[in-house]
Design an enzyme around this catalytic site. Structure first.
Site, PDB file in Angstrom:
ATOM      1  N   HIS A 103     -14.313 -75.255   1.621  1.00 18.30           N
ATOM      2  CA  HIS A 103     -13.279 -74.687   2.496  1.00 18.30           C
ATOM      3  C   HIS A 103     -11.894 -74.911   1.893  1.00 18.30           C
ATOM      4  O   HIS A 103     -11.496 -76.048   1.669  1.00 18.30           O
ATOM      5  CB  HIS A 103     -13.328 -75.332   3.883  1.00 18.30           C
ATOM      6  CG  HIS A 103     -14.483 -74.858   4.714  1.00 18.30           C
ATOM      7  ND1 HIS A 103     -14.589 -75.116   6.058  1.00 18.30           N
ATOM      8  CD2 HIS A 103     -15.575 -74.141   4.390  1.00 18.30           C
ATOM      9  CE1 HIS A 103     -15.705 -74.569   6.524  1.00 18.30           C
ATOM     10  NE2 HIS A 103     -16.329 -73.985   5.529  1.00 18.30           N
ATOM     11  N   TYR A 112      -9.466 -76.620  14.940  1.00 22.39           N
ATOM     12  CA  TYR A 112      -9.057 -77.759  15.765  1.00 22.39           C
ATOM     13  C   TYR A 112      -8.191 -77.196  16.887  1.00 22.39           C
ATOM     14  O   TYR A 112      -7.098 -76.684  16.608  1.00 22.39           O
ATOM     15  CB  TYR A 112      -8.253 -78.770  14.949  1.00 22.39           C
ATOM     16  CG  TYR A 112      -9.074 -79.514  13.900  1.00 22.39           C
ATOM     17  CD1 TYR A 112      -9.653 -80.734  14.208  1.00 22.39           C
ATOM     18  CD2 TYR A 112      -9.265 -79.001  12.620  1.00 22.39           C
ATOM     19  CE1 TYR A 112     -10.402 -81.446  13.267  1.00 22.39           C
ATOM     20  CE2 TYR A 112     -10.009 -79.697  11.669  1.00 22.39           C
ATOM     21  CZ  TYR A 112     -10.572 -80.912  12.006  1.00 22.39           C
ATOM     22  OH  TYR A 112     -11.307 -81.596  11.074  1.00 22.39           O
ATOM     23  N   PRO A 168     -12.526 -89.471  14.918  1.00 23.32           N
ATOM     24  CA  PRO A 168     -13.115 -88.467  14.029  1.00 23.32           C
ATOM     25  C   PRO A 168     -12.208 -87.272  13.713  1.00 23.32           C
ATOM     26  O   PRO A 168     -12.554 -86.476  12.841  1.00 23.32           O
ATOM     27  CB  PRO A 168     -14.356 -88.003  14.798  1.00 23.32           C
ATOM     28  CG  PRO A 168     -14.063 -88.317  16.223  1.00 23.32           C
ATOM     29  CD  PRO A 168     -13.189 -89.525  16.224  1.00 23.32           C
ATOM     30  N   LYS A 183     -12.282 -88.548   8.531  1.00 21.89           N
ATOM     31  CA  LYS A 183     -11.977 -89.467   7.428  1.00 21.89           C
ATOM     32  C   LYS A 183     -12.986 -90.610   7.279  1.00 21.89           C
ATOM     33  O   LYS A 183     -12.972 -91.318   6.254  1.00 21.89           O
ATOM     34  CB  LYS A 183     -10.583 -90.089   7.635  1.00 21.89           C
ATOM     35  CG  LYS A 183      -9.457 -89.105   7.513  1.00 21.89           C
ATOM     36  CD  LYS A 183      -9.318 -88.620   6.087  1.00 21.89           C
ATOM     37  CE  LYS A 183      -8.359 -87.484   5.945  1.00 21.89           C
ATOM     38  NZ  LYS A 183      -8.773 -86.500   4.933  1.00 21.89           N
ATOM     39  N   TYR A 222      -5.247 -84.017   4.884  1.00 20.28           N
ATOM     40  CA  TYR A 222      -6.573 -83.520   5.276  1.00 20.28           C
ATOM     41  C   TYR A 222      -7.527 -83.480   4.079  1.00 20.28           C
ATOM     42  O   TYR A 222      -8.686 -83.873   4.190  1.00 20.28           O
ATOM     43  CB  TYR A 222      -6.447 -82.133   5.915  1.00 20.28           C
ATOM     44  CG  TYR A 222      -7.718 -81.687   6.612  1.00 20.28           C
ATOM     45  CD1 TYR A 222      -7.964 -82.041   7.938  1.00 20.28           C
ATOM     46  CD2 TYR A 222      -8.677 -80.936   5.942  1.00 20.28           C
ATOM     47  CE1 TYR A 222      -9.130 -81.654   8.569  1.00 20.28           C
ATOM     48  CE2 TYR A 222      -9.844 -80.542   6.568  1.00 20.28           C
ATOM     49  CZ  TYR A 222     -10.073 -80.902   7.884  1.00 20.28           C
ATOM     50  OH  TYR A 222     -11.235 -80.524   8.510  1.00 20.28           O
TER      51      TYR A 222
HETATM   52  C1  PHB Z   1     -18.140 -82.314  12.008  1.00 16.67           C
HETATM   53  O1  PHB Z   1     -18.473 -81.262  11.453  1.00 16.67           O
HETATM   54  O2  PHB Z   1     -18.978 -83.049  12.561  1.00 16.67           O
HETATM   55  C2  PHB Z   1     -16.714 -82.694  12.018  1.00 16.67           C
HETATM   56  C3  PHB Z   1     -15.805 -81.906  11.337  1.00 16.67           C
HETATM   57  C4  PHB Z   1     -14.471 -82.251  11.346  1.00 16.67           C
HETATM   58  C5  PHB Z   1     -14.047 -83.364  12.036  1.00 16.67           C
HETATM   59  C6  PHB Z   1     -14.956 -84.168  12.697  1.00 16.67           C
HETATM   60  C7  PHB Z   1     -16.284 -83.830  12.689  1.00 16.67           C
HETATM   61  O3  PHB Z   1     -12.726 -83.670  12.052  1.00 16.67           O
END
Ligand code: PHB
Ligand code: APR
Length: 394
Positions: A72, A201, A293, A297, A385
């Site tokens: 990505h 997000y 989460p 990270k 990120y």
């Molecule tokens: C996930 O795909 O489980 C996932 C992706 C991004 C995050 C947290 C979890 O920030």
């Protein structure tokens, strides 16, 4: 039994370290409390920083990652249903992240450990650490009721937040720093195509939502929930309705629904224990620090810790130079705190806090609007990120 490095815990931190030491010809044994199926079955995040991808390549663990990982170059943010894109690759001069579930990483680590005879002791009960302040520390445990003992030069605590290693550091030495967030994440897996090519997000009046994925046919979705919610409070239909609402009508109407085959609630916490070394004990990964989460990270930090520690131990054994092990805690913590800051900040600007008033909400909205309109703000988000550099050894 005797080895050079005893590794407590076969999660990502312990297994990456085991492979690093094995590559460098350093003897190590991993001692794990549970069995392989349990460790491999835990559903965790799935976004790998370039540092993690690079390490998998260097260790010859990237065959499946190359084939199945989804690269990505960007990510999406959404504010009250209006989505905007952050082009991380352009903003950072070429960096990307790779979506590949932690379960897949664990499978690759364990398969390769079998092939390479990297020793792992499963189902070790009552693991205890002794004489950590001496030059001859030792680990004891029980295997099928029989007492075992391992003498070693160093112990590395990779046994996660609830492990025993951190607690071995004397209370007057260990300092801890913590934030507990007043909400949880309810996450599901479902075999439906993801709603977007990249992650979303979403900050919505009703709370945070995240659209993630594991493959072109498997989605991973989360919604912020109350800490006292139970999984049973969230039948699939309620989950999908809430997710779609928070993603907004445009994206929400494109979500493919389907039965979930995994559903769990996780609390959110920021935590750091300092120092990450005491005597002959080192801490790595969740044993030393936890991040919420948001930003994914957790595993990446475990990888950067053990990359630094692997270098330090190789320097010790191959060159008789202890600068690396003496500098490990300071070097690791410098990167840890930056990831702590980013994960805390990203959580703060995307979630609904129960104590938030109109002022707080408008500040949050202004911050996201600022990111939408400012290349500088987007670049700051993007470089965190995709993962910050490891930092100099000295
Ligand atoms: C996930 O795909 O489980 C996932 C992706 C991004 C995050 C947290 C979890 O920030
Ligand atoms: N003795 C032996 N093993 C133990 C003990 C113990 N007393 N206590 C815990 N363990 C094992 C656990 O069973 C687990 O397999 O240590 C391992 C720790 O693994 P993780 O919790 O995954 O921690 P870490 O390897 O640091 O991973 C960091 O990966 O799993 C995610 O959420 C985690 O994102 C974080 C990252």
């Amino acid at each position: 039994m005797r080895t050079q490095v005893a590794i407590i815990g076969a999660g990502p931190a312990g297994m990456f370290l085991a492979h690093l030491l094995h590559r460098d010809g350093i003897d190590a044994i991993v001692i794990e409390r549970r069995d392989r199926a349990y460790v491999e079955g835990r559903v965790r995040a799935g976004v790998l920083e370039q540092v993690t991808v690079d390490l998998m390549h260097r260790l010859g663990l990237a065959t499946r990652l190359e084939r199945e990982g989804l690269v990505h170059g960007g990510t999406n943010l959404s504010l009250d249903g209006r989505m905007f894109h952050i082009d991380m690759k352009t903003l950072t001069g070429g960096a990307t992240v790779t979506v590949y579930g932690q379960q897949e990483v664990m499978r690759d680590l364990f398969d390769a450990a079998d092939d390479r005879d990297v020793p792992i002791i499963w189902n070790a009960a009552d693991v205890a650490l002794d004489d950590l302040a001496s030059t001859r520390p030792r680990v004891t445990w029980r295997e099928e009721g029989i007492g075992r003992r391992l003498d070693c030069d160093f112990v590395v605590g990779c046994d996660g937040y609830h492990g025993i290693s951190r607690a071995s550091i004397p209370a007057d030495v260990l300092r801890t720093f913590e934030r507990v967030y007043p909400f949880g994440w309810l996450g599901i897996l479902a075999d439906v195509p993801p709603v977007e090519d990249e992650l979303i997000y979403a900050n919505h009046e009703r709370g945070f939502a995240l659209a993630s994925m594991r493959s072109a046919t498997r989605s991973r979705y989360y919604v912020q929930c109350a800490l006292d919610d139970a999984v049973d409070d969230w039948p699939d239909e309620r989950f999908w309705d809430e997710l779609c609402l928070r993603l907004g009508s445009d994206v929400g109407s494109r979500v493919t629904r389907g039965p979930s085959f995994e559903k769990a609630i996780a609390p959110l916490r920021s935590f750091v224990g300092e120092p990450m070394r005491w005597g002959r004990l080192f801490l790595a990964g969740d044993a030393a620090h936890i991040v919420p989460p948001t930003g994914a990270k957790g595993m990446n930090l475990a990888v950067s810790d053990v990359t630094m520690l692997g270098e330090a131990l190789a320097q010790h054994y191959q060159a008789g130079n202890d600068a690396g092990i003496d500098g490990y805690s300071r070097r690791a913590l410098a990167r840890v705190w930056k990831a702590e800051r980013f994960s805390w900040w990203f959580t703060s600007v995307t979630h609904r806090f129960p104590t938030m008033d109109g002022f707080d909400r408008r500040i949050q909205m202004a911050e996201l609007e600022y990111i939408r309109g400012s290349e500088a703000a987007q670049r700051a988000l993007a470089e965190n990120y995709v993962g910050l550099p490891l930092g100099a050894a000295r």
